[in-house]
Design a protein around this motif. Sequence first.
Motif, mmCIF file in Angstrom:
data_model
loop_
_atom_site.group_PDB
_atom_site.id
_atom_site.type_symbol
_atom_site.label_atom_id
_atom_site.label_comp_id
_atom_site.label_asym_id
_atom_site.label_seq_id
_atom_site.Cartn_x
_atom_site.Cartn_y
_atom_site.Cartn_z
ATOM 1 N N VAL A 1 2.549 -12.754 8.552
ATOM 2 C CA VAL A 1 2.539 -11.544 9.373
ATOM 3 C C VAL A 1 3.559 -10.527 8.857
ATOM 4 C CG1 VAL A 1 3.045 -10.615 11.665
ATOM 5 C CG2 VAL A 1 1.659 -12.687 11.438
ATOM 6 N N ARG A 2 4.766 -11.006 8.550
ATOM 7 C CA ARG A 2 5.796 -10.093 8.045
ATOM 8 C C ARG A 2 5.411 -9.525 6.683
ATOM 9 N NH1 ARG A 2 9.587 -13.733 10.587
ATOM 10 N NH2 ARG A 2 9.813 -14.920 8.660
ATOM 11 N N PHE A 3 4.816 -10.364 5.832
ATOM 12 C CA PHE A 3 4.417 -9.871 4.509
ATOM 13 C C PHE A 3 3.356 -8.781 4.659
ATOM 14 C CE2 PHE A 3 2.320 -9.774 0.432
ATOM 15 C CZ PHE A 3 3.354 -9.958 -0.469
ATOM 16 N N ARG A 4 2.406 -8.985 5.557
ATOM 17 C CA ARG A 4 1.391 -7.948 5.775
ATOM 18 C C ARG A 4 2.033 -6.650 6.265
ATOM 19 N NH1 ARG A 4 -2.592 -11.807 8.040
ATOM 20 N NH2 ARG A 4 -4.211 -12.096 6.459
ATOM 21 N N SER A 5 3.021 -6.783 7.129
ATOM 22 C CA SER A 5 3.733 -5.594 7.603
ATOM 23 C C SER A 5 4.421 -4.874 6.450
ATOM 24 C CB SER A 5 4.769 -5.996 8.661
ATOM 25 O OG SER A 5 5.557 -4.892 9.051
ATOM 26 N N HIS A 6 5.013 -5.655 5.531
ATOM 27 C CA HIS A 6 5.660 -5.055 4.359
ATOM 28 C C HIS A 6 4.633 -4.350 3.473
ATOM 29 C CE1 HIS A 6 9.213 -6.877 5.701
ATOM 30 N NE2 HIS A 6 9.148 -8.038 5.068
ATOM 31 N N VAL A 7 3.447 -4.911 3.357
ATOM 32 C CA VAL A 7 2.393 -4.277 2.551
ATOM 33 C C VAL A 7 2.032 -2.917 3.142
ATOM 34 C CG1 VAL A 7 -0.044 -4.413 1.897
ATOM 35 C CG2 VAL A 7 1.437 -6.404 1.611
ATOM 36 N N VAL A 8 1.918 -2.844 4.467
ATOM 37 C CA VAL A 8 1.618 -1.572 5.125
ATOM 38 C C VAL A 8 2.743 -0.567 4.871
ATOM 39 C CG1 VAL A 8 1.299 -0.436 7.357
ATOM 40 C CG2 VAL A 8 0.185 -2.636 6.899
ATOM 41 N N GLN A 9 3.995 -1.025 4.981
ATOM 42 C CA GLN A 9 5.129 -0.150 4.701
ATOM 43 C C GLN A 9 5.120 0.327 3.263
ATOM 44 O OE1 GLN A 9 8.243 -2.962 6.418
ATOM 45 N NE2 GLN A 9 9.106 -0.996 7.015
ATOM 46 N N LEU A 10 4.809 -0.580 2.357
ATOM 47 C CA LEU A 10 4.782 -0.231 0.938
ATOM 48 C C LEU A 10 3.777 0.877 0.677
ATOM 49 C CD1 LEU A 10 5.612 -0.711 -1.979
ATOM 50 C CD2 LEU A 10 3.991 -2.613 -2.082
ATOM 51 N N LYS A 11 2.582 0.735 1.236
ATOM 52 C CA LYS A 11 1.572 1.779 1.045
ATOM 53 C C LYS A 11 2.031 3.104 1.651
ATOM 54 C CE LYS A 11 -2.684 -0.886 0.586
ATOM 55 N NZ LYS A 11 -4.050 -1.100 1.108
ATOM 56 N N GLY A 12 2.693 3.017 2.808
ATOM 57 C CA GLY A 12 3.200 4.237 3.433
ATOM 58 C C GLY A 12 4.226 4.943 2.564
ATOM 59 N N PHE A 13 5.159 4.188 1.988
ATOM 60 C CA PHE A 13 6.165 4.786 1.105
ATOM 61 C C PHE A 13 5.517 5.419 -0.126
ATOM 62 C CE2 PHE A 13 9.489 1.608 2.805
ATOM 63 C CZ PHE A 13 9.904 2.520 3.759
#
Length: 294
Positions: free
Chosen positions: A226-238
């Motif tokens: 779950v946390r890794f998926r959240s990081h993926v979303v953040q990465l795309k946002g950045f």
Amino acid sequence: MRSMTGFGRGTYSDEHVSVTIEMRAVNQRFLELNIRMPHAYLALEDKLRKGIKETLHRGKVDVYVTVGELTPAAPQIRIDYAALSACKAALDDVNQSLFGGEKTTLPLIMGLTKDWFVQEPPAVDAEEVWPVFAQALQGALDGMVAMRDKEGANIRRDLLARTDRMAAMIDAIEAKKEDVVARYKERLEKKILALFDAARQVPDQDRLLQEVATYADKVDFTEEVVRFRSHVVQLKGFLEQDGDVGRKLDFLIQEMNREVNTIGSKANDTDVTEYVLQLKNEIEKIREQVQNIE
């Protein structure tokens, strides 16, 4: 999103001077400026630094300033009369003592020494020519930013593709979770039953199932996924932002790597380990790219 590497060149002139400014930039955690310019115009260095810092925020930037005088001013000539008089007095004394009083002339003194003759560069009003410097600087910065933007767009495309691959891998890892937990429970139950059998004891089935379930939670990596998926979303946002995101991405990549390591240690499964290795490889490639992002 911009790269930190680039090159820019700007030239501008008026009726008095022609100014060319070149700048080259490479990776650097913070902004480091190295400016080389003619000594006569050093008074303008602080203005150049301020102008560059308003546009560039990270990278090691080497700046080369060349100034051409289109209407050279006359040099300043200064005569050290005290030194000239001392030279003449010394020669007069020698001539009087040894050469019968031969007359000491200026050409004779000049043939021996010119220490009394000082030629200085013309005085320069650096502030007066600043507008020319400012125009040349803007041209160099425009070229630098254009190259950084172009390289940044290429990096963004590469990182977005790698982000999609990581998202697919974490989905594949999550699909293995139930099998990983079930196999762990089975192995654990067999070991416990073997111990009871060796001791010729009959286990309490309810207690056995409770203990197996408790220990099986230790291999459940749902939170990490779950946390890794959240990081993926953040990465795309950045990656879609236009500002300075390099430091944010660097920190985020560290967090992603930490989650992947935890998944690998928890699962202890060959299939999951294969995906973990692939994820770590993608993260490392992203980390390398992030080092070049402003």
